[in-house]
Design an enzyme around this catalytic site. Structure first.
Site: not given
Length: 466
Positions: A12, A16, A238, A297, A403
């Site tokens: 979002a 890369r 993803d 979520n 991340g």
């Protein structure tokens, strides 16, 4: 000579290009290209600039050739639920509207006039999120029916990019399941449900699984890049790719795919569409090799990203983590409240939530971040309890990939709040899972088990004890 596999991972806030190859028993990565992403406003809608994104996709692929590292295959993953419509001339209709746009407000009630919320969950196993594709399509049906009338193809965002590369339209399984229009039993489009809702069934493309060789690049793209390669479908959602990269060979794993969202769950071989599962708002998203990502979520680091932009622009995330760890504020918010989905100001919304619940109101980036990090850890604790209760299994460790595995303070809080060992890493989980799917399709890895063993050997992890 190395065989290179190219993962194009678009999130979002950024995208890369990561090249991967094997040396012996290890997978090695190399970042080739990085570019920004984000929602913009156009025609009164929050949208994705898919034309700019596709230009970046090609730019990164050109850099591979410039470095003499031409991939044997490429695959693209992005976020879920968003899509584009194409007309009979394969031209895009309208904007690529982003899931945080407000067009789905009230569309859940429109859907439930046709099929009840309980019946919908029992049928699809997908948790209610107001931005799910099923509600986005209802918004089009009610407010822009001319777009649906002109549509001949619906393509999820990564499917659209794969189509632009190959000319072949398809619907990759893991992303398709997030539409809330796929049957967990047949693992195909629920055409009866689609007809009942009044959506044109002919726009839904054939569902294909991760590892499918979609084809070669079009002649036009080959001329632009100066080379050809195969396009292989990864898990284009993803999170589906990130879960493939969980570094464990165990059958029962508990993971958090940590990034803009925190997706916390386990893997099941059969979907759980029970009333109890619905009550806890757990979802059964498609995974690699027809596994189900049974997860919840949770709003995730979107909240931290937002407050950094607003009141911590001059700080990096490591500094924010460190400062938050030094605070003693005890206030907590429910990270899953809809108020945190797309507020005008995240920092202000956290303050309002604390005020509304009679708690201490945070001041500055340090206290605001502390409230968010502690609230996320508390939410993880609740979610583990729900998953263990429903599955009847006990999990002694949590694998955090993506991340967010960099967020040391949050990892430590999670270990303490859940009383579980936390294994953090790999950080580039989504790109790694994308590459793993391509390597399996290319014969360099046998299956998911071998891929995860290779990932465990290849990338660093950090361990946090309770």
């Amino acid at each position: 000579m190395n065989q290179y596999y190219l993962a194009i991972d678009i999130g979002a806030s950024s995208g890369r290009h990561i090249l991967g190859h094997k040396e012996g028993e290890r997978m090695l990565l190399e970042e080739i290209h990085r570019f920004p992403n984000g929602m913009t406003e156009k025609d009164g809608e929050l949208i994705w600039d898919v034309d700019s994104l596709f230009a970046e996709i090609k730019a990164g692929m050109e850099k591979c050739a410039a470095q003499g590292k031409i991939p044997v295959s490429v695959g693209i993953d992005t976020w879920a639920v968003d899509f584009v419509l194409l007309d009979e001339e394969n031209k895009r209709i309208g904007n690529a509207v982003a899931y945080r746009d407000g067009r789905t407000k009230g569309m859940d009630e429109e859907v439930y006039r046709i099929i009840s919320e309980k019946a919908l969950y029992k049928r699809t196993g997908i948790q209610k999120q107001i931005f799910n594709t099923i509600y986005q399509l209802m918004s089009l049906k009610k407010r822009q029916p001319q777009q649906l009338a002109k549509a001949r193809k619906l393509l999820m965002i990564p499917d659209y990019f794969h189509y632009l590369l190959t000319g072949t339209a398809s619907a990759e399984y893991t992303n398709a399941t997030t539409t809330q229009l796929v049957s967990p039993k047949t693992k195909t489009w629920d055409i009866e449900l689609i007809k009942k809702l009044g959506y044109p069934e002919e726009i839904f493309q054939k569902i294909r699984t991760p590892g499918t060789v979609l084809g070669s690049l079009t002649e036009e793209i080959q001329k632009e890049l100066g080379y050809d390669c195969r396009v292989i479908l990864p898990a284009t959602h993803d999170t589906g790719s990130a879960v493939m990269a969980v570094p464990s060979g165990k059958k029962d794993i508990l993971y958090i795919s940590s990034g803009t969202w925190s997706l916390m769950g386990t893997e099941l071989m059969h979907a759980d569409c029970s009333e109890e599962s619905e009550l806890h708002n757990l979802t059964n998203e498609g995974g690699y090799s027809f596994r189900f990502r049974y997860l919840k979520n949770i709003m995730g680091l979107w909240m931290i990203q937002s407050v950094k932009k607003e009141i911590g622009q001059d700080m990096d995330y490591g500094t924010i983590c460190r400062l938050a760890s030094e605070e003693t504020i005890a206030s907590l918010v429910d990270c899953n409240e809809e108020r945190f989905l797309a507020p005008a100001s995240m920092a202000a919304e956290v303050k309002y939530a604390c005020r509304d619940s009679g708690q201490e109101i945070p001041e500055g980036i340090e206290q605001t971040a502390a409230v968010i990090y502690n609230s996320l850890a508390k939410c993880y604790e609740r979610t583990i309890g729900e998953i263990e209760e429903i599955t009847g299994k006990q999990y002694d460790r949590i694998y955090i990939v993506g991340g967010g595995a960099n967020a040391e303070y949050l990892n430590a809080l999670t270990a303490k709040a859940t009383n579980r060992t936390v294994i953090a890493g790999p950080i580039e989980a989504t790109a790694i899972g994308n590459i793993a799917a391509q390597m399996i399709a290319g014969g360099e890895l046998r299956d998911l088990k071998e891929a995860r063993e290779c990932i465990y050997r290849s990338f660093p992890i950090e361990v946090y004890e309770p």
